[in-house]
Enzyme design. Structure first.
Site, PDB file in Angstrom:
ATOM      1  CB  ILE A  65      64.678  21.945  87.991  1.00 27.82           C
ATOM      2  CG1 ILE A  65      65.357  23.241  87.561  1.00 27.82           C
ATOM      3  CG2 ILE A  65      64.144  21.200  86.759  1.00 27.82           C
ATOM      4  CD1 ILE A  65      66.604  23.041  86.707  1.00 27.82           C
ATOM      5  N   PRO A  66      61.841  20.958  90.242  1.00 27.80           N
ATOM      6  CG  PRO A  66      59.709  21.536  90.982  1.00 27.80           C
ATOM      7  CD  PRO A  66      60.972  22.117  90.460  1.00 27.80           C
ATOM      8  CG  HIS A  67      63.442  16.134  88.580  1.00 26.63           C
ATOM      9  ND1 HIS A  67      64.195  17.119  89.186  1.00 26.63           N
ATOM     10  CD2 HIS A  67      64.115  14.979  88.770  1.00 26.63           C
ATOM     11  CE1 HIS A  67      65.286  16.580  89.698  1.00 26.63           C
ATOM     12  NE2 HIS A  67      65.258  15.279  89.476  1.00 26.63           N
ATOM     13  N   GLY A  68      60.043  14.285  88.657  1.00 26.20           N
ATOM     14  CA  GLY A  68      59.747  12.921  89.066  1.00 26.20           C
ATOM     15  C   GLY A  68      59.170  12.139  87.910  1.00 26.20           C
ATOM     16  CB  VAL A 103      60.705  17.869  84.433  1.00 23.66           C
ATOM     17  CG1 VAL A 103      60.774  16.808  83.338  1.00 23.66           C
ATOM     18  CG2 VAL A 103      61.321  19.173  83.958  1.00 23.66           C
TER      19      VAL A 103
END
Length: 150
Positions: A65-68, A103
């Site tokens: 779930i990569p996010h930034g 996300v």
């Protein structure tokens, strides 16, 4: 709040081609950059890689779930992707990731960003959902799995 509010059919990638972490992140960012001209894909990739350098977002069970956060975004966006082969994402369980939920959020929505990450984590903890996601025959079937669960 439902995840379905943030999902778009054109942000569902049924067969990721990337072979490594930076490449899969770039592949996941591409539809966002295409849909939102204000989003610089190189900056988005830097934001995501900076987050990955703090600790992997490959949470195990084949899921990442990569996010930034990006100041150029006006709304939260979610991109769902599937890798049939699996990608080395330096996951916590050291297994390849096959399910990806990217996300990206505007800087000012920290609380909502965290709620969405928690909701995605809950959804992906369901083995039946993960199996349906991986077994979906094509883009349309994958979209149906996502829209019926989110």
């Amino acid at each position: 709040m439902r995840l379905g509010e943030y999902l778009r059919k054109d942000f569902v990638l049924e067969d990721l081609a990337a072979g490594g972490k930076p490449d899969v992140l770039a592949e996941l960012v591409a539809p966002v950059a295409a849909a939102f001209p204000d989003v610089d894909p190189a900056k988005a990739l830097r934001v995501l890689m900076d987050r990955e350098n703090l600790g992997t977002t490959g949470i195990g069970d084949g899921v990442a779930i990569p996010h930034g956060k990006m100041d150029s975004l006006k709304e939260i966006v979610i991109v769902a992707g599937r890798s049939r082969a699996g990608i080395d994402f330096e996951s916590l369980d050291h297994k390849p990731c096959r399910i990806f939920f990217l996300v990206l959020a505007p800087e000012h929505v920290a609380g909502m960003h965290l709620r969405i990450l928690a909701q995605i984590s809950r959804l992906l903890s369901d083995e039946g959902f993960r199996r349906s996601f991986l077994d979906a025959a094509d883009h349309e079937a994958l979209w149906k799995v996502l829209s019926s669960h989110a």
